[in-house]
Design a protein around this motif. Structure first.
Motif, PDB file in Angstrom:
ATOM      1  N   ASN A   1      -1.379  36.905  67.908  1.00 14.68           N
ATOM      2  CA  ASN A   1      -2.671  36.588  67.284  1.00 14.68           C
ATOM      3  C   ASN A   1      -3.379  35.430  67.975  1.00 14.68           C
ATOM      4  N   LEU A   2      -2.657  34.639  68.771  1.00 14.92           N
ATOM      5  CA  LEU A   2      -3.262  33.524  69.494  1.00 14.92           C
ATOM      6  C   LEU A   2      -3.831  33.943  70.848  1.00 14.92           C
ATOM      7  N   LEU A   3      -3.377  35.074  71.362  1.00  8.77           N
ATOM      8  CA  LEU A   3      -3.740  35.471  72.717  1.00  8.77           C
ATOM      9  C   LEU A   3      -5.171  35.973  72.794  1.00  8.77           C
ATOM     10  N   PRO A   4      -5.800  35.840  73.975  1.00 10.19           N
ATOM     11  CA  PRO A   4      -7.177  36.301  74.135  1.00 10.19           C
ATOM     12  C   PRO A   4      -7.273  37.810  73.922  1.00 10.19           C
ATOM     13  N   ASP A   5      -8.335  38.218  73.229  1.00  8.61           N
ATOM     14  CA  ASP A   5      -8.560  39.638  72.988  1.00  8.61           C
ATOM     15  C   ASP A   5      -9.770  40.112  73.787  1.00  8.61           C
ATOM     16  N   ARG A   6     -10.224  41.312  73.529  1.00 10.50           N
ATOM     17  CA  ARG A   6     -11.350  41.902  74.265  1.00 10.50           C
ATOM     18  C   ARG A   6     -12.591  41.018  74.145  1.00 10.50           C
TER      19      ARG A   6
END
Length: 183
Positions: free
Chosen positions: A62-67
Motif C-alpha cells: 500500500n506504500l508503493l507507487p501506483d499508476r
C-alpha cells in the motif's frame, strides 16, 4: 544528528520516498516502530480482503507507487523539461541574434536549433529547426514571436533540411530582439 528517517522504494524511473518520520528510540511515535506497526496492520487488512493470505509478518504494498503516482511523475517531468527549454531557448535566440548562425542543443530524443537573421531596427526572421521526436507546442517558447505566426519551412537560411528535420519560421518583434541583446 538529524532525527528524520525515510523508507525508499527503488524502482524505475526513480527511487520513491514511500514513508518518512522522526527517530524517537523507545517511543511509540518512533519512525521505525510506527512503520513496522503500519506494515503489520496492512498485512492483516490485506489478508482479510484476499483469499490467499500472505505468509509474511508485514505488507507494504500500500506504500508503493501506483499508476497514478507514475502518471504524476511523468506529468511533472514534462513540466520540468518545458521549464528547462524555457531557459535554453532564449540563450540560443540571443546567441543567434549576435552572429546570425544556427545555435543548437541536443537532447535524448531530439535536437533543437535556432537561427535568426536580423537588420537593426527591423523585424528579425526566426527559424526553429528540430530533428527527432518533438515536444508539442515547442515554438511558443521563442520570445517575441506571435503564437499563430509560425509557418513550416522547406529549408533553413543557409541550407536545405536534412531528411528527419522539421523547420518553422516567424518574425520576431524588434523590441524583444533588442531586449534579448541587452540582457
Amino acid at each position: 544528528m538529524q532525527r528524520w528517517r525515510g523508507a525508499v522504494w527503488r524502482s524505475e524511473p526513480c527511487p520513491w520516498l514511500v514513508a518518512a518520520g522522526t527517530r524517537e528510540d523507545g517511543s511509540a511515535d518512533d519512525f521505525y516502530a510506527a512503520l513496522a506497526a503500519d506494515a503489520k496492520a496492512s498485512r492483516s487488512a490485506y489478508n482479510a480482503q484476499h483469499s490467499r493470505p500472505l505468509t509474511t509478518q508485514t505488507y507494504v504494498g500500500n506504500l508503493l507507487p501506483d499508476r497514478d503516482d507514475h502518471l504524476r511523475y511523468r506529468l511533472e517531468e514534462g513540466a520540468r523539461f518545458v521549464r528547462r527549454l524555457e531557459s535554453v531557448i532564449p540563450g540560443l535566440t540571443r546567441a543567434s541574434l549576435i552572429d546570425g548562425a544556427e545555435h543548437t542543443v541536443a537532447y535524448d530524443t531530439f535536437t533543437l536549433g535556432v537561427q535568426i537573421r536580423a537588420q537593426e531596427g527591423h523585424e528579425a526572421y526566426v527559424a526553429v529547426r528540430i530533428t527527432g521526436s518533438v515536444p508539442g507546442d515547442l515554438v511558443r517558447i521563442v520570445p517575441g514571436c506571435e503564437r499563430e505566426g509560425w509557418f513550416p519551412e522547406s529549408r533553413l537560411p543557409d541550407r536545405d533540411l536534412l531528411p528527419a528535420e522539421q523547420a518553422w519560421s516567424n518574425l520576431m518583434d524588434p523590441a524583444t530582439a533588442g531586449k534579448l541583446l541587452a540582457d
